[in-house]
Design an enzyme around this catalytic site. Sequence first.
Site, PDB file in Angstrom:
ATOM      1  N   CYS A 275       0.820  -1.219   0.000  1.00 25.93           N
ATOM      2  CA  CYS A 275       0.000   0.000   0.000  1.00 25.93           C
ATOM      3  C   CYS A 275       0.853   1.268   0.000  1.00 25.93           C
ATOM      4  O   CYS A 275       0.649   2.140  -0.851  1.00 25.93           O
ATOM      5  CB  CYS A 275      -0.992   0.041   1.148  1.00 25.93           C
ATOM      6  SG  CYS A 275      -1.232  -1.461   2.068  1.00 25.93           S
ATOM      7  N   ARG A 304       6.836 -11.275   5.270  1.00 26.38           N
ATOM      8  CA  ARG A 304       6.158 -11.253   6.568  1.00 26.38           C
ATOM      9  C   ARG A 304       6.756 -12.303   7.479  1.00 26.38           C
ATOM     10  O   ARG A 304       6.979 -13.431   7.063  1.00 26.38           O
ATOM     11  CB  ARG A 304       4.666 -11.511   6.375  1.00 26.38           C
ATOM     12  CG  ARG A 304       4.015 -10.407   5.574  1.00 26.38           C
ATOM     13  CD  ARG A 304       2.560 -10.706   5.296  1.00 26.38           C
ATOM     14  NE  ARG A 304       1.996  -9.630   4.494  1.00 26.38           N
ATOM     15  CZ  ARG A 304       0.743  -9.588   4.064  1.00 26.38           C
ATOM     16  NH1 ARG A 304      -0.083 -10.574   4.372  1.00 26.38           N
ATOM     17  NH2 ARG A 304       0.321  -8.568   3.339  1.00 26.38           N
ATOM     18  N   GLN A 322       1.796 -11.488  -3.844  1.00 30.24           N
ATOM     19  CA  GLN A 322       0.360 -11.217  -3.872  1.00 30.24           C
ATOM     20  C   GLN A 322      -0.091 -10.762  -5.252  1.00 30.24           C
ATOM     21  O   GLN A 322       0.661 -10.095  -5.954  1.00 30.24           O
ATOM     22  CB  GLN A 322       0.029 -10.069  -2.921  1.00 30.24           C
ATOM     23  CG  GLN A 322       0.322 -10.322  -1.480  1.00 30.24           C
ATOM     24  CD  GLN A 322      -0.091  -9.125  -0.646  1.00 30.24           C
ATOM     25  OE1 GLN A 322       0.372  -8.010  -0.878  1.00 30.24           O
ATOM     26  NE2 GLN A 322      -0.975  -9.336   0.303  1.00 30.24           N
ATOM     27  N   ASP A 324      -1.856  -8.214  -5.898  1.00 25.79           N
ATOM     28  CA  ASP A 324      -2.322  -7.091  -5.099  1.00 25.79           C
ATOM     29  C   ASP A 324      -2.898  -5.977  -5.970  1.00 25.79           C
ATOM     30  O   ASP A 324      -2.463  -5.796  -7.103  1.00 25.79           O
ATOM     31  CB  ASP A 324      -1.125  -6.540  -4.312  1.00 25.79           C
ATOM     32  CG  ASP A 324      -1.558  -5.799  -3.061  1.00 25.79           C
ATOM     33  OD1 ASP A 324      -2.763  -5.839  -2.730  1.00 25.79           O
ATOM     34  OD2 ASP A 324      -0.692  -5.182  -2.420  1.00 25.79           O
ATOM     35  N   HIS A 326      -4.680  -1.775  -5.491  1.00 26.58           N
ATOM     36  CA  HIS A 326      -5.239  -0.688  -4.700  1.00 26.58           C
ATOM     37  C   HIS A 326      -6.065   0.169  -5.632  1.00 26.58           C
ATOM     38  O   HIS A 326      -5.548   0.678  -6.630  1.00 26.58           O
ATOM     39  CB  HIS A 326      -4.118   0.113  -4.038  1.00 26.58           C
ATOM     40  CG  HIS A 326      -3.429  -0.679  -2.982  1.00 26.58           C
ATOM     41  ND1 HIS A 326      -2.264  -1.371  -3.223  1.00 26.58           N
ATOM     42  CD2 HIS A 326      -3.795  -0.963  -1.698  1.00 26.58           C
ATOM     43  CE1 HIS A 326      -1.932  -2.038  -2.126  1.00 26.58           C
ATOM     44  NE2 HIS A 326      -2.830  -1.817  -1.194  1.00 26.58           N
ATOM     45  N   LYS A 410     -13.256  -5.520   6.044  1.00 32.72           N
ATOM     46  CA  LYS A 410     -12.963  -6.224   4.790  1.00 32.72           C
ATOM     47  C   LYS A 410     -13.957  -7.346   4.537  1.00 32.72           C
ATOM     48  O   LYS A 410     -14.640  -7.791   5.458  1.00 32.72           O
ATOM     49  CB  LYS A 410     -11.542  -6.780   4.833  1.00 32.72           C
ATOM     50  CG  LYS A 410     -11.225  -7.635   6.052  1.00 32.72           C
ATOM     51  CD  LYS A 410      -9.776  -8.142   6.034  1.00 32.72           C
ATOM     52  CE  LYS A 410      -9.489  -8.974   7.272  1.00 32.72           C
ATOM     53  NZ  LYS A 410      -8.278  -9.781   7.189  1.00 32.72           N
ATOM     54  N   HIS A 456      -8.303  -2.174  -0.929  1.00 30.76           N
ATOM     55  CA  HIS A 456      -7.145  -3.075  -1.031  1.00 30.76           C
ATOM     56  C   HIS A 456      -7.707  -4.432  -1.462  1.00 30.76           C
ATOM     57  O   HIS A 456      -8.517  -5.010  -0.732  1.00 30.76           O
ATOM     58  CB  HIS A 456      -6.456  -3.270   0.313  1.00 30.76           C
ATOM     59  CG  HIS A 456      -6.062  -2.010   1.027  1.00 30.76           C
ATOM     60  ND1 HIS A 456      -4.751  -1.674   1.262  1.00 30.76           N
ATOM     61  CD2 HIS A 456      -6.791  -1.007   1.563  1.00 30.76           C
ATOM     62  CE1 HIS A 456      -4.693  -0.520   1.929  1.00 30.76           C
ATOM     63  NE2 HIS A 456      -5.923  -0.103   2.128  1.00 30.76           N
TER      64      HIS A 456
END
Lengths: 581, 581
Positions: A275, A304, A322, A324, A326, A410, A456
């Site tokens: 992000c 992580r 990911q 991912d 946004h 979420k 997200h």
Amino acid sequence: MKNDSDYLNNLRHSCAHLLAKAVLELYPGAHNAIGPSIEHGFYQDFDMGSHVVSESDLPKIEAKMREILPSWTMFQFNEVSFAQAKKLFKHNPYKMELIEEFAGEGKKLLTNNPGDFLDLCKMGHVENPSQELSRFKLLSTAGAYWRGSEKNKMLTRIYGTCFPSQKELDTYILQQKEARKRDHRKLGKELELFLLSPSVGPGFPLYMPKGFMIRRTLEHWLTKEKENRGYQFVWTPHVAKSDLYKQSGHWQKYDAMFSPMKIDDDEYVLKPMNCPHHFQIYNEKPRSYRDLPLRIAENATVYRFEKAGEVNGLLRVRALTQDDSHIFVRHFQISSEIDNIIELTLMIYKTFGFKDFKARISTRDPKNQDKYMGNTKSWDDAENALIDAAKRHKLPHFIGIGEAAFYGPKIDMMVRDAIGREWQLTTCQLDFVQPENFDLCYINEEGKNEKAAVLHVAILGSFDRFFGILIEHYGGAFPLWLAPVQVTLIPIAERHTEYAQKFARDLREQGIRVELDSKNEPMQARIRNNTLQKVPYMGIIGDKEVSASCISVRHRSGVETKGVTLSAFKSQLLEKIEHKV
Amino acid sequence: MKNDSDYLNNLRHSCAHLLAKAVLELYPGAHNAIGPSIEHGFYQDFDMGSHVVSESDLPKIEAKMREILPSWTMFQFNEVSFAQAKKLFKHNPYKMELIEEFAGEGKKLLTNNPGDFLDLCKMGHVENPSQELSRFKLLSTAGAYWRGSEKNKMLTRIYGTCFPSQKELDTYILQQKEARKRDHRKLGKELELFLLSPSVGPGFPLYMPKGFMIRRTLEHWLTKEKENRGYQFVWTPHVAKSDLYKQSGHWQKYDAMFSPMKIDDDEYVLKPMNCPHHFQIYNEKPRSYRDLPLRIAENATVYRFEKAGEVNGLLRVRALTQDDSHIFVRHFQISSEIDNIIELTLMIYKTFGFKDFKARISTRDPKNQDKYMGNTKSWDDAENALIDAAKRHKLPHFIGIGEAAFYGPKIDMMVRDAIGREWQLTTCQLDFVQPENFDLCYINEEGKNEKAAVLHVAILGSFDRFFGILIEHYGGAFPLWLAPVQVTLIPIAERHTEYAQKFARDLREQGIRVELDSKNEPMQARIRNNTLQKVPYMGIIGDKEVSASCISVRHRSGVETKGVTLSAFKSQLLEKIEHKV
């Protein structure tokens, strides 16, 4: 009521007590440490003293549990003082450590006493253990460090499970048996998909060519589908100054960041999330209301921290890539954008044959407001937007209280695979907080600054975990479009090799992934090997085939079709690949 | 002789002395620090004391240099004692520091004295400065920390250059002017290709959608070309235990590794190279002679420390994504494999119109054997294999003594871009040392273990640097196949928008990257904007075009063709994209 998760937790935690009691009776000098309920069951950790326990001992322990069970008519709880607790558990160093800790945190010290067994405990239990605990099974043993730290003693962990009914237990055991056959770590090795190297480190899988071919095929397909829907792809590095995460709040609120490293005089960290990087891209130029929704996507590796003892093949890793994105939206665009995300998600599930899924809408924990950033009004709006979307799409859904991220609520999708196990996949988080932290603005029709909202979104979650799930879902027999080798051509004798090579070239020109197996082995052995490797199609080539300009096509299921021409085979393959079957 | 690199170095280093002399005369109290020759010129660092010098002062300094020059008939050298040196330079703290250091290292202390100027010096000089130094020019000023460390004082650095002839100097200055126009950092911002975020950190560029589209297009193309040549792609994480690099020797020999971080009780580092990861993949299963050559490739981001002051846009970064590969070969396969690599390399250069290139063959520095691992015989064989390959392909080549990696010699390709600047691109390193470190074996025909050799190959080098070079090579006007937006459709009035949208959809279905510019601006303004954005084609749509079912096609060069039908435009575009023109 009997199937709800609180009840299951109580049932399994109670059963862990029963296990402890049985082990302590059978093995004098052993000490029990902790015994929580976990997903699908429970475990109990033991310091076995001078004894050694392995899976072959489980039937004996089960028998002892069944012997004890009738006497366990109820759990009795007593609050005890620090001094009493220390006296009661003086022989058990693990309980002693917990007593010190609980007391230090000002927690109550409770003992429970089912039958003649005393244990220090803080969790719920069933009301009639002698009746309710009978549908249990011990599953496996493993080593586990006390409190998960390699610095502590290695304990013996015994896993088991317990269900409200025999039928549920039987179904679970069958599913576990099937799951073991499909274990992605086992198949990953056999099919040469990925490897875990102790020299690289636990939780950092490496992809072999065949595994990466599948992962890349997934990635390219998903990228194209997103681009067709207006997503724009970017690339950002895997590190950033820690200040960036202080600005986003991850530094303060997110507990899986790796420890920082020093570059120049600054502190840098591996990125746990994309992000803040994507916000830099958003803020690189002034944005207009005409630019929104702006969909920034990246197939990005994030890092992580997971405990070494908790990493698991591709399913739980320390480096995850990911899918991912946004999405920067005006507030009135939130609903229609969530509709787009749900459309894409369902299309993807359909491709893999996932038909049984439900949405979990994760909201704040009202008892623990400190965990979250942002104001109550924004949170209420965001939570309601997600609930409305689930209702609008008639998605089966439930509320997960306290499961929200620190910056917003979420929707997560829980999906059942081919053998009925449930996995959490897609996540879509709505966020009014980061736009404040990073001043994510656009100029509206009146020329004034307005704050965007951010969604997200990761549809597969991570490619690694999703790939791990797919390996087990398909039991390694990937559909044609994903199979790393789609066709193996097997010339029966050396004189058929030239024809096979030409055939292979023709298929390869169409982008079909074809291999030639001209090893010096009998045809049947080569068919067997390729079937074990789960190659979808084998093309067998002998005298007949060469003279008739065709091949015999054998599917990995064993079905064989003789006399297939190149053009027929090619168009059959291309059609299946195109339709992803 | 006059153009060889030693002479150029002497010439430019001598000119740096002249600059120092001029500045010290013009600005009393200023001190000169170091003044080396660099690629394309020289610099001299100054502590300006109470003075401030900027680019507007350069003509005055140049004039002073020309005034002094006639008196510099020769350089005189004297060896001096530690005590003498300290006395001579007592007012200059930078020279004092160097004197201490040189003495500590047991180096000779030399002073030189051209005209009436004394300086501490250890490099070569020209013989007739008054004649040879006249073709010089001062170029720019910058801040630079003493010895490159932010902990030290910021000095003033003056850059200049000097050539043997006026013609060479003029050509260089013209090239520099053109290079400034093409500066990839300037174009990167204007064309929205990438950004440098202080919050993320220096040397860690982020790719905007348009920049990543180009990079990804390059990556997919190169990947396909490699796959067609039998390369297999893998993926490996961006970190590993530091032990892995101790095994490879990078830890001991490679100086651009980032500082380690702690995970569990182990030390991990960002990977500076992929080799040790790829060796894990090679060693995951027993390899047979039938598997070789085995070509493992990865488009992988590696992390290398560069000083903050030395990072530069995309050209010098701390996170670089290499088009890396490791080819495992039997010794007799080396030559033919190098042939394959050269074929691929030349095909790629041709695509970008790079016609002027030469190979540098980097060998050991015989004076500094400690820098290298492995035995002399292997090194000799490896160096000869590379020299033979260059001769076989009639590549213009030269030997770079001491430029080898610690594990083997290499061929690097030096390529001239559109404005004549030389860049180092492709690298191919031959390695007999890592196969020993990692026991990289295969079973030969007799069933015995043999060691493989490894070729480390990156054709573009890194995508980042290559992209930076391409931006400058093309001056931002990318060829159609690479252009992030290939076509912009410009409807003249609102009533033409629907037709334009349909036209855009048709092009998009063919995979053409098309945008619609229906901004509320005059057509001419929109044409101007898209031309500045260097979009290859604009499609102008007005009443005439709608009624005749066509468009007016305008190339970014200004050439316009009216009445082009959709199908003609489409096939024209697809043909150009296919042929990469």
